[in-house]
Design an enzyme around this catalytic site. Structure first.
Site, PDB file in Angstrom:
ATOM      1  N   TYR A 133       0.894  -1.169   0.000  1.00 22.02           N
ATOM      2  CA  TYR A 133       0.000   0.000   0.000  1.00 22.02           C
ATOM      3  C   TYR A 133       0.921   1.205   0.000  1.00 22.02           C
ATOM      4  CZ  TYR A 133      -4.190   2.541   1.795  1.00 22.02           C
ATOM      5  OH  TYR A 133      -5.274   3.375   1.976  1.00 22.02           O
ATOM      6  N   HIS A 138      -2.320   7.612  -3.208  1.00 24.99           N
ATOM      7  CA  HIS A 138      -3.443   6.684  -3.062  1.00 24.99           C
ATOM      8  C   HIS A 138      -3.868   6.574  -1.591  1.00 24.99           C
ATOM      9  CE1 HIS A 138      -6.064   3.248  -3.480  1.00 24.99           C
ATOM     10  NE2 HIS A 138      -5.329   2.564  -2.616  1.00 24.99           N
ATOM     11  N   GLU A 204      -7.507  -1.888  -9.566  1.00 28.86           N
ATOM     12  CA  GLU A 204      -6.410  -1.172  -8.913  1.00 28.86           C
ATOM     13  C   GLU A 204      -5.200  -1.273  -9.828  1.00 28.86           C
ATOM     14  OE1 GLU A 204      -6.026  -2.738  -4.881  1.00 28.86           O
ATOM     15  OE2 GLU A 204      -7.345  -1.144  -4.159  1.00 28.86           O
ATOM     16  N   GLU A 206      -1.595  -1.470 -10.472  1.00 28.25           N
ATOM     17  CA  GLU A 206      -0.423  -1.807  -9.665  1.00 28.25           C
ATOM     18  C   GLU A 206       0.659  -2.416 -10.553  1.00 28.25           C
ATOM     19  OE1 GLU A 206      -1.108  -3.783  -5.949  1.00 28.25           O
ATOM     20  OE2 GLU A 206      -3.217  -3.210  -5.869  1.00 28.25           O
ATOM     21  N   TYR A 249     -13.684  -5.337   6.249  1.00 22.70           N
ATOM     22  CA  TYR A 249     -12.230  -5.226   6.458  1.00 22.70           C
ATOM     23  C   TYR A 249     -11.789  -4.941   7.894  1.00 22.70           C
ATOM     24  CZ  TYR A 249     -11.643  -0.099   6.642  1.00 22.70           C
ATOM     25  OH  TYR A 249     -11.644   1.210   7.008  1.00 22.70           O
ATOM     26  N   LYS A 258     -11.252  -8.820  -2.212  1.00 24.33           N
ATOM     27  CA  LYS A 258     -10.011  -8.801  -2.994  1.00 24.33           C
ATOM     28  C   LYS A 258      -9.663 -10.141  -3.618  1.00 24.33           C
ATOM     29  CE  LYS A 258      -8.418  -4.622  -1.858  1.00 24.33           C
ATOM     30  NZ  LYS A 258      -8.006  -3.619  -2.842  1.00 24.33           N
ATOM     31  N   THR A 355      -2.058   0.226  -5.157  1.00 25.72           N
ATOM     32  CA  THR A 355      -2.544   1.133  -6.195  1.00 25.72           C
ATOM     33  C   THR A 355      -1.587   2.303  -6.388  1.00 25.72           C
ATOM     34  OG1 THR A 355      -4.748   0.539  -5.488  1.00 25.72           O
ATOM     35  CG2 THR A 355      -4.547   2.481  -6.907  1.00 25.72           C
TER      36      THR A 355
HETATM   37 CA    CA Z   1      -4.244  -3.746  -3.977  1.00 20.01          CA
END
Ligand code: CA
Length: 412
Positions: A133, A138, A204, A206, A249, A258, A355
């Site tokens: 992360y 982001h 996302e 990435e 979460y 996810k 992200t």
């Molecule tokens: Ca992610």
């Protein structure tokens, strides 16, 4: 200093993602033969097992078995010096001044296959998947939307590359459709949760790096040696169901929002191929702990874009232009943090960046941010608009040197 001037006897159109200086690894199959390792050069796939059988790889520490395997893991287990030497050998064989393969036209049909005639597969069997992360913009955007705009970053964020362990089994190669997940959400906080298709389906943007074997369990990898354990990178779409994620979460983190699917590009671009794209990272303030300090340019200038293509159309709307350099924490720091407690790595583990958003509107790496939680929809060329991803949409992520990762969203 770039090495982009390397010239091959195979034609490469200007601006092509796969010049001789790139030579990424992948796994391909042709009709009637099983999947096996390869490299990519312009619009040709280099069949490594054929090159080996014809003696072009003599002297290298590779063998027929690892070059016939359906994934790159056995090759990677031989270690970085072997994969680096293999890539160098292929680079030499394809160089304009090298006659060895160039003048053996009888060998071309078996060693080189047109990319249009092959099917690409998952390049590695992913042992473990970790999602970081690590983009400050982001993390700030999400913090502003869901918590306190004045304190958008949580207290730990600038002290460690925050991450969690994700699901390896549902990582799929580009072109594989993704089904909209069903799940539990709570759209009305005054009412009980409901069950049904996710209504806030997101991508996302990435990048992910793939590791070589690490050290024995109990030992750590420092930032100065981290690159010895990194094979290469792929584009990574970490599909996310925001409504499922939001309700589930707390307190243990992302789960069913996810793990229904992540998509990767098929070509693993080596760290060596990206060397000329190195740039300095942001200054890190407050100062990080000693084990996270690093020397040298460890970020990479790789422009990234995301396009949403509606069902039945050939092109759509580019909704994001970002760059891999917009990372706060780099791969060295991520790997040092991952192993500082003695956690071991295996060949084929995948570590995603999180992200990648840039600082301004237009560079945000998820629809959550682009539509600012659905309050600012994106206009599409066909007159429709998007807050999140619709059934039938194809999400395409592209980067120079990487090609693309694409995935179509199927209805629940
Ligand atoms: Ca992610």
């Amino acid at each position: 200093m770039t090495n982009a001037s390397l010239t091959s006897w195979i034609d490469v159109p200007a601006g092509h993602d796969f010049p001789l200086a790139n030579l990424p690894f992948g796994v391909f199959s042709t009709s009637g033969r099983s999947a096996r390792p390869c490299m990519r050069m312009a619009d040709q796939v280099v069949d490594l097992s054929a090159c080996h059988a014809l003696g072009f790889l003599n002297g290298l520490e590779v063998n027929a078995e690892v070059l016939a395997a359906p994934v790159l893991n056995p090759l990677m287990k031989l270690g970085k010096p072997v994969t680096v030497a293999l890539r160098k050998r292929i680079q030499k064989l394809l160089h304009v001044d090298c006659a060895e393969l160039r003048d053996r036209s009888d060998a071309h049909a078996s060693c080189l296959v047109a990319v249009a005639d092959v099917e690409m597969h998952m390049p590695v069997e992913v042992g473990d998947y970790t999602d970081f992360y690590s983009s400050e913009d982001h993390a700030r955007n999400v913090g502003k939307m869901f918590r306190d705009p004045e304190n958008a970053l949580l207290p730990n964020w600038k002290h460690m590359p925050v991450g969690y362990h994700g699901r390896a089994s549902s990582i799929v190669v580009s072109g594989t459709p993704i089904r909209r997940p069903m799940g539990q959400t709570r759209p009305d906080l005054e009412a009980p949760p409901v069950f049904g298709p996710s209504r806030l389906l997101d991508f996302e943007l990435e990048m992910a790096f793939i590791t070589f074997e690490g050290k024995p369990m109990g030992e750590r990898i420092g930032t100065s040696e981290a690159e010895d354990h990194i094979f290469g990178l792929v584009l990574f779409n970490d599909w996310s169901a925001r409504d499922i994620q939001k309700w589930e979460y707390v307190p243990l983190g992302p789960f069913l929002g996810k793990n229904f699917g992540s998509s990767i590009s098929p070509w693993v671009v080596t760290l060596e191929a990206l060397d000329h794209l190195r740039v300095a990272g942001p200054s890190q303030n407050p100062e990080v702990l000693d084990y996270l300090k690093y020397e040298g340019d460890s970020h990479y200038d790789v422009p990234l874009e995301v396009e949403i293509v509606p069902d039945g159309q050939l092109s759509g709307q580019v909704v994001c232009r970002s760059n891999f350099r917009h990372m706060y924490w780099n791969m060295r720091q991520q790997l040092a943090h991952h192993t500082v407690n003695g956690c071991n790595l295996r060949a084929g583990d995948m570590m995603a960046s999180g992200t990648i958003s840039g600082p301004e509107k237009g560079s945000f790496g998820s629809m959550l941010e682009i539509s600012w939680r659905g309050t600012d929809p994106v206009a599409m060329p066909d007159g429709t608009e998007r807050k999140f991803i619709r059934d039938g949409d194809t999400v395409v992520m592209r980067a120079p040197y990487f090609g693309e990762v694409r995935g179509k969203l199927l209805p629940a």
